[in-house]
Design a protein around this motif. Structure first.
Motif, PDB file in Angstrom:
ATOM      1  N   GLN A 302       0.813  -1.212   0.000  1.00  7.10           N
ATOM      2  CA  GLN A 302       0.000   0.000   0.000  1.00  7.10           C
ATOM      3  C   GLN A 302       0.848   1.265   0.000  1.00  7.10           C
ATOM      4  N   GLY A 303       1.976   1.218   0.709  1.00  8.42           N
ATOM      5  CA  GLY A 303       2.795   2.405   0.826  1.00  8.42           C
ATOM      6  C   GLY A 303       2.271   3.372   1.858  1.00  8.42           C
ATOM      7  N   ASN A 304       2.966   4.467   2.012  1.00  9.71           N
ATOM      8  CA  ASN A 304       2.592   5.485   2.991  1.00  9.71           C
ATOM      9  C   ASN A 304       1.269   6.148   2.601  1.00  9.71           C
ATOM     10  N   VAL A 305       0.369   6.280   3.576  1.00  7.90           N
ATOM     11  CA  VAL A 305      -0.936   6.890   3.296  1.00  7.90           C
ATOM     12  C   VAL A 305      -1.200   8.104   4.171  1.00  7.90           C
ATOM     13  N   GLY A 306      -0.331   8.391   5.114  1.00  7.55           N
ATOM     14  CA  GLY A 306      -0.607   9.457   6.066  1.00  7.55           C
ATOM     15  C   GLY A 306      -0.238  10.838   5.596  1.00  7.55           C
ATOM     16  N   GLY A 307       0.560  10.941   4.555  1.00  4.48           N
ATOM     17  CA  GLY A 307       0.992  12.260   4.117  1.00  4.48           C
ATOM     18  C   GLY A 307       2.230  12.142   3.260  1.00  4.48           C
ATOM     19  N   PRO A 308       2.934  13.240   2.999  1.00  3.27           N
ATOM     20  CA  PRO A 308       4.165  13.168   2.200  1.00  3.27           C
ATOM     21  C   PRO A 308       5.179  12.229   2.829  1.00  3.27           C
ATOM     22  N   ASN A 309       5.938  11.554   1.988  1.00  8.70           N
ATOM     23  CA  ASN A 309       6.912  10.588   2.499  1.00  8.70           C
ATOM     24  C   ASN A 309       8.024  11.228   3.315  1.00  8.70           C
ATOM     25  N   THR A 310       8.128  12.543   3.262  1.00  8.91           N
ATOM     26  CA  THR A 310       9.154  13.231   4.047  1.00  8.91           C
ATOM     27  C   THR A 310       8.693  13.516   5.475  1.00  8.91           C
ATOM     28  N   VAL A 311       7.434  13.222   5.776  1.00  8.76           N
ATOM     29  CA  VAL A 311       6.895  13.453   7.116  1.00  8.76           C
ATOM     30  C   VAL A 311       6.954  12.156   7.910  1.00  8.76           C
ATOM     31  N   HIS A 312       7.483  12.234   9.125  1.00  5.11           N
ATOM     32  CA  HIS A 312       7.649  11.043   9.955  1.00  5.11           C
ATOM     33  C   HIS A 312       6.322  10.686  10.632  1.00  5.11           C
ATOM     34  N   ASP A 313       5.370  10.232   9.814  1.00  3.36           N
ATOM     35  CA  ASP A 313       4.078   9.835  10.362  1.00  3.36           C
ATOM     36  C   ASP A 313       3.922   8.320  10.414  1.00  3.36           C
ATOM     37  N   GLU A 314       4.954   7.583   9.986  1.00 10.07           N
ATOM     38  CA  GLU A 314       4.996   6.130  10.126  1.00 10.07           C
ATOM     39  C   GLU A 314       6.391   5.750  10.607  1.00 10.07           C
TER      40      GLU A 314
END
Length: 470
Positions: A302-314
């Motif tokens: 699925q990949g990152n879904v929380g926001g831009p990949n530069t944001v440490h949300d995962e």
């Protein structure tokens, strides 16, 4: 033909690198043709640990320790990947070991021969457990076989066991012409008794891997464990790098937007309470909380879904973890893992009391290794879903705990296949190219180009290896 070596300086230690036969360099008068055996030992011990990490990087997407931050990542979704670098590196390492063993045998440097055979057995196992059939019996002969035949999977397994047994015999000899040098030995620092314990631990791993076969003998597993690690002090560890720990380098690259090392939501949920209803305190010693103050993983495929990949949300691999810090050692096998191997074998043989004691000891040893506070450790061990009592211990619980203990280690994929991926809430990746869980990896492009006449025909990647079926 003579072996061929390149020397490089590494933190004041001379390392050598060789390759021969179908992994060969051209003759070069500037290369050292007869390196000291302890320099060969340095190369051998460093390469084995680095190859363990490289293979762990391949398999950690299949065990769902890691996930690609982009949707439909190739490894996440069981696409054919090209792992030529890992194939080449492990064969170069085994070519080095072949030369070291030959030199050691011819000069009665038996302890070097023993360590070499143990490392050869380990890395041959990495190849066999990822690809299945592979070249070995013809791969390192001095008669320049450029396209070696492939040995069967069970033949490679038997060869690994024989190498371990002969390695143990070599290490027990006392009439040696050369001792293992403390500085040159990057794993056990010249401690022959520790090498013997590692050999027995690898033997136990190999024997336990046959749990699906009628020939499986849990009593033999337990006998090997009795001669292996007795504490974390016995473990092999290698922390000499040309830079930093490679897991930490992945974390550093990720921080610089060269994305990698994102933790799978399956593994994070295994620890954060989502799957089992209470938080495992080891999570804080493995990864860091997100900017939202929680532990969140990335769904494989699925990949990152929380926001831009530069944001440490995962969550990512962490340089704050004692397992993946910049100076953290690479450890091929831990005391905690072997206690859980003991728990499994003892349970299969019907010795529930020994199994339960080993199960608890393995969890405690791992928490102590990670530096978990004693109060948090004891609270976890006393939780009723963990402290089930000897009569209620199950293979499911043992595999659940071992999954945490073998984080990022390629051995975890062997366990996952032996256990048929039967972990709570473990799911196929989104957009998976297979209808079933992956069981093997496709042969790399470099090998297909170099040895095309012998590379086996393609098989579906959900085809079990020989030890992965009855």
């Amino acid at each position: 033909m003579k072996a061929k070596f390149i020397y490089i300086a590494l933190l004041g230690i001379i390392l050598c690198s060789s390759c021969k036969d179908y992994f060969d360099l051209n003759e070069n008068p500037n290369l050292v043709q007869d390196p000291p055996i302890n320099a060969m030992l340095t190369t051998a011990t460093q390469k084995a640990a680095l190859n363990m990490q490289q293979f762990g990087l391949i398999t950690s997407y299949y065990t769902q320790y890691l996930a690609n931050p982009s949707a439909s990542g190739a490894a996440d979704t069981y696409q054919v990947t090209d792992d030529s670098e890992e194939w080449n590196d492990v064969y170069y390492a085994m070519a080095d070991l072949y030369d070291m063993i030959q030199k050691a045998d011819s000069t009665d440097a038996f302890h070097h021969a023993g360590a070499g055979r143990i490392l050869m057995a380990y890395q041959l196992g990495l190849v066999a457990d990822v690809w299945g059939r592979a070249p070995f019996s013809q791969a390192f002969y001095a008669n320049d076989i450029l396209t070696p035949a492939y040995d069967s999977e069970d033949a490679l397994y038997s060869e690994s066991l024989q190498l371990i047994d002969r390695g143990i015999a070599d290490l027990r000899k006392t009439d040696v012409t050369s001792e293992l040098d403390e500085t040159s030995d990057l794993m056990h620092h010249g401690d022959v008794s520790a090498w013997i314990k590692t050999a027995y631990g690898l033997r136990a791993r190999l024997l336990n891997k046959l749990s699906k076969k009628s020939s499986y003998d849990p009593t033999a597993v337990l006998a090997a464990l009795d001669s292996s690690y007795q504490s974390t002090d016995d473990e092999s560890s290698m922390n000499t790098f040309l830079g930093i720990n490679p897991w930490a380098q992945i974390a550093r690259n990720n921080a610089n937007n060269l994305l990698g090392g994102w933790l799978s939501d399956n593994f994070v949920n295994h620890l954060n309470g989502a799957t089992y209803g209470f938080e495992d305190p080891r999570i804080a010693k493995i990864t860091d909380k997100t900017i939202n103050g929680n532990y969140v993983g990335t769904r494989n495929g699925q990949g990152n879904v929380g926001g831009p990949n530069t944001v440490h949300d995962e969550c990512y691999i962490s340089t704050n973890s004692p397992l993946t810090a910049e100076a953290a050692p690479l450890v091929i096998m831990t005391y905690a893992e072997l206690k859980l191997v003991e728990a499994e074998a003892a349970l299969r043989v019907g010795n529930n009391n020994r199994a339960y004691e080993a199960y608890l000891a393995g969890i405690q040893a791992h928490m102590d290794k990670l530096g978990v506070a004693v109060s948090d450790r004891d609270a976890y061990l006393q939780n009723t879903t963990v402290a089930v009592g000897a009569a209620n211990l199950s293979l499911e619980l043992i595999f659940k705990e071992k999954y945490v203990v073998t984080y990022l280690n390629p051995e975890a994929w062997n366990d996952m296949r032996r256990n048929d991926y039967q972990y709570k809430d473990f799911r196929l990746p989104l957009n998976a190219y297979l209808n079933n869980f992956i069981r093997r990896v496709a042969y790399p492009a470099d090998e297909r180009g170099r040895n095309s006449s012998n590379v086996p025909a393609d098989e579906p990647l959900d085809t079990p290896l020989w030890w992965d079926q009855p």
